[in-house]
Write a protein that holds these residues in place. Sequence first.
Motif, PDB file in Angstrom:
ATOM      1  N   LEU A  23       0.834  -1.208   0.000  1.00 23.58           N
ATOM      2  CA  LEU A  23       0.000   0.000   0.000  1.00 23.58           C
ATOM      3  C   LEU A  23       0.867   1.255   0.000  1.00 23.58           C
ATOM      4  O   LEU A  23       0.555   2.248  -0.672  1.00 23.58           O
ATOM      5  CB  LEU A  23      -0.927   0.000   1.221  1.00 23.58           C
ATOM      6  N   LYS A  24       1.965   1.198   0.724  1.00 24.47           N
ATOM      7  CA  LYS A  24       2.869   2.345   0.796  1.00 24.47           C
ATOM      8  C   LYS A  24       3.482   2.642  -0.563  1.00 24.47           C
ATOM      9  O   LYS A  24       3.688   3.807  -0.939  1.00 24.47           O
ATOM     10  CB  LYS A  24       3.965   2.081   1.827  1.00 24.47           C
ATOM     11  N   ASP A  25       3.768   1.589  -1.340  1.00 20.07           N
ATOM     12  CA  ASP A  25       4.345   1.776  -2.684  1.00 20.07           C
ATOM     13  C   ASP A  25       3.395   2.549  -3.599  1.00 20.07           C
ATOM     14  O   ASP A  25       3.817   3.332  -4.451  1.00 20.07           O
ATOM     15  CB  ASP A  25       4.643   0.423  -3.337  1.00 20.07           C
ATOM     16  N   VAL A  26       2.094   2.301  -3.429  1.00 17.93           N
ATOM     17  CA  VAL A  26       1.091   2.872  -4.332  1.00 17.93           C
ATOM     18  C   VAL A  26       0.574   4.211  -3.827  1.00 17.93           C
ATOM     19  O   VAL A  26       0.079   5.031  -4.609  1.00 17.93           O
ATOM     20  CB  VAL A  26      -0.085   1.877  -4.513  1.00 17.93           C
ATOM     21  N   ALA A  27       0.672   4.459  -2.530  1.00 14.72           N
ATOM     22  CA  ALA A  27       0.167   5.706  -1.935  1.00 14.72           C
ATOM     23  C   ALA A  27       0.952   6.909  -2.465  1.00 14.72           C
ATOM     24  O   ALA A  27       2.084   6.788  -2.934  1.00 14.72           O
ATOM     25  CB  ALA A  27       0.260   5.628  -0.412  1.00 14.72           C
ATOM     26  N   SER A  28       0.304   8.061  -2.377  1.00 16.93           N
ATOM     27  CA  SER A  28       0.930   9.307  -2.864  1.00 16.93           C
ATOM     28  C   SER A  28       0.329  10.475  -2.108  1.00 16.93           C
ATOM     29  O   SER A  28      -0.457  10.294  -1.164  1.00 16.93           O
ATOM     30  CB  SER A  28       0.658   9.464  -4.359  1.00 16.93           C
ATOM     31  N   GLU A  29       0.678  11.689  -2.530  1.00 11.54           N
ATOM     32  CA  GLU A  29       0.099  12.879  -1.908  1.00 11.54           C
ATOM     33  C   GLU A  29      -1.410  12.934  -2.166  1.00 11.54           C
ATOM     34  O   GLU A  29      -2.172  13.482  -1.363  1.00 11.54           O
ATOM     35  CB  GLU A  29       0.763  14.144  -2.451  1.00 11.54           C
ATOM     36  N   GLN A  30      -1.832  12.347  -3.304  1.00 13.22           N
ATOM     37  CA  GLN A  30      -3.253  12.368  -3.668  1.00 13.22           C
ATOM     38  C   GLN A  30      -4.069  11.322  -2.903  1.00 13.22           C
ATOM     39  O   GLN A  30      -5.230  11.538  -2.580  1.00 13.22           O
ATOM     40  CB  GLN A  30      -3.425  12.128  -5.168  1.00 13.22           C
ATOM     41  N   VAL A  31      -3.437  10.171  -2.636  1.00 11.30           N
ATOM     42  CA  VAL A  31      -4.152   9.058  -1.997  1.00 11.30           C
ATOM     43  C   VAL A  31      -3.284   8.489  -0.874  1.00 11.30           C
ATOM     44  O   VAL A  31      -2.187   7.983  -1.126  1.00 11.30           O
ATOM     45  CB  VAL A  31      -4.467   7.930  -3.006  1.00 11.30           C
ATOM     46  N   THR A  32      -3.789   8.527   0.352  1.00 10.24           N
ATOM     47  CA  THR A  32      -3.017   8.031   1.494  1.00 10.24           C
ATOM     48  C   THR A  32      -3.150   6.515   1.633  1.00 10.24           C
ATOM     49  O   THR A  32      -4.031   5.894   1.039  1.00 10.24           O
ATOM     50  CB  THR A  32      -3.515   8.682   2.796  1.00 10.24           C
ATOM     51  N   VAL A  33      -2.261   5.932   2.442  1.00  9.05           N
ATOM     52  CA  VAL A  33      -2.316   4.495   2.721  1.00  9.05           C
ATOM     53  C   VAL A  33      -3.663   4.133   3.340  1.00  9.05           C
ATOM     54  O   VAL A  33      -4.277   3.121   3.004  1.00  9.05           O
ATOM     55  CB  VAL A  33      -1.164   4.081   3.666  1.00  9.05           C
ATOM     56  N   SER A  34      -4.146   4.989   4.249  1.00  2.86           N
ATOM     57  CA  SER A  34      -5.419   4.740   4.924  1.00  2.86           C
ATOM     58  C   SER A  34      -6.583   4.737   3.920  1.00  2.86           C
ATOM     59  O   SER A  34      -7.469   3.867   3.986  1.00  2.86           O
ATOM     60  CB  SER A  34      -5.663   5.814   5.993  1.00  2.86           C
ATOM     61  N   GLN A  35      -6.589   5.684   2.995  1.00  2.00           N
ATOM     62  CA  GLN A  35      -7.641   5.737   1.972  1.00  2.00           C
ATOM     63  C   GLN A  35      -7.616   4.495   1.099  1.00  2.00           C
ATOM     64  O   GLN A  35      -8.656   3.924   0.774  1.00  2.00           O
ATOM     65  CB  GLN A  35      -7.470   6.995   1.112  1.00  2.00           C
ATOM     66  N   LEU A  36      -6.399   4.078   0.718  1.00  2.00           N
ATOM     67  CA  LEU A  36      -6.263   2.896  -0.121  1.00  2.00           C
ATOM     68  C   LEU A  36      -6.739   1.639   0.600  1.00  2.00           C
ATOM     69  O   LEU A  36      -7.400   0.773   0.013  1.00  2.00           O
ATOM     70  CB  LEU A  36      -4.802   2.719  -0.558  1.00  2.00           C
TER      71      LEU A  36
END
Length: 296
Positions: A23-36
């Motif tokens: 999840l951390k690999d895919v997360a960004s400023e636009q989408v957080t780990v929690s949102q994912l």
Amino acid sequence: MKMTNEELGIFFREIRKARGLTLKDVASEQVTVSQLSRFERGETVLSFEKLFATIEAMNMGIEEFTSAMNGYSRNNNQNFRRKISIAYNEKNIFALENMLKEYENKDLTTYQRLQYIIVQANLIQVARYREKYLALTNEDILFATDYLMAIDEWTIFEVELFRDLTFFIKNESLFTLANEMIARTTFYIENSKHRESVVTSLMFIYIRFINEKDKKKCLFFRKKIESLLTKDMVSYRINMKMLNLFYDYHINNEKAALFEMNEVIRSLNIIGLDDLSLGFQREFEFFLKYLEDKNS
């Protein structure tokens, strides 16, 4: 394939894990780990902008992701277009006539009626090879053009519909709609398939105005097409070469252009591009017959 929010989240998680990403690999400023995490559990949905960002973060294209969603199979419109393409390339009037029968005596939805018009338009174009001349009704043309004007962002469906109508719309309306297509496809133009569809449609328009000997409009569309062609669009660049030679012969009366067109076809044969060569040969012969009929 239509998915529920939960199914989409589960599918996304499977793709992510299959690509060895956390999840951390895919997360960004636009989408957080929690949102994912909540999205993958089907508890929330992501906006298109955020979903696209996460797909790109997995080093996937949108086309690849949607293809995977469909089990790497074609969607309904792709299957429809494939049937049309095969029948058109084989000049199979009977196959197209049979497709038309599928829409008879039915209360058609908007998309079904548009498909009916598309089949008719392709049947008419194929019929020219058999010296059978048909026409779309004004009612059908108006229905399709009104639909196009009502859509703010044209996807490949709208671009291909417009392409099919190229030889049936009046000149000024065609020019107006062509400019609308250019304006209404900017959102998708960086998608390679979308760009190819737009270029193909513009080439059809270029052919139309070459036939009309409208030099000003020809040069306008030539410039626009050339601005969209990329180095990897090889077959489209060859197509453009042939169209420019057609322009040189038909409008500028350059007799050498006929020889050059034959040379292009011969060269394609030499390097083994038989299907492409055959297609150009067929169109070249039709072009000569068209000029002969027009001058007789």
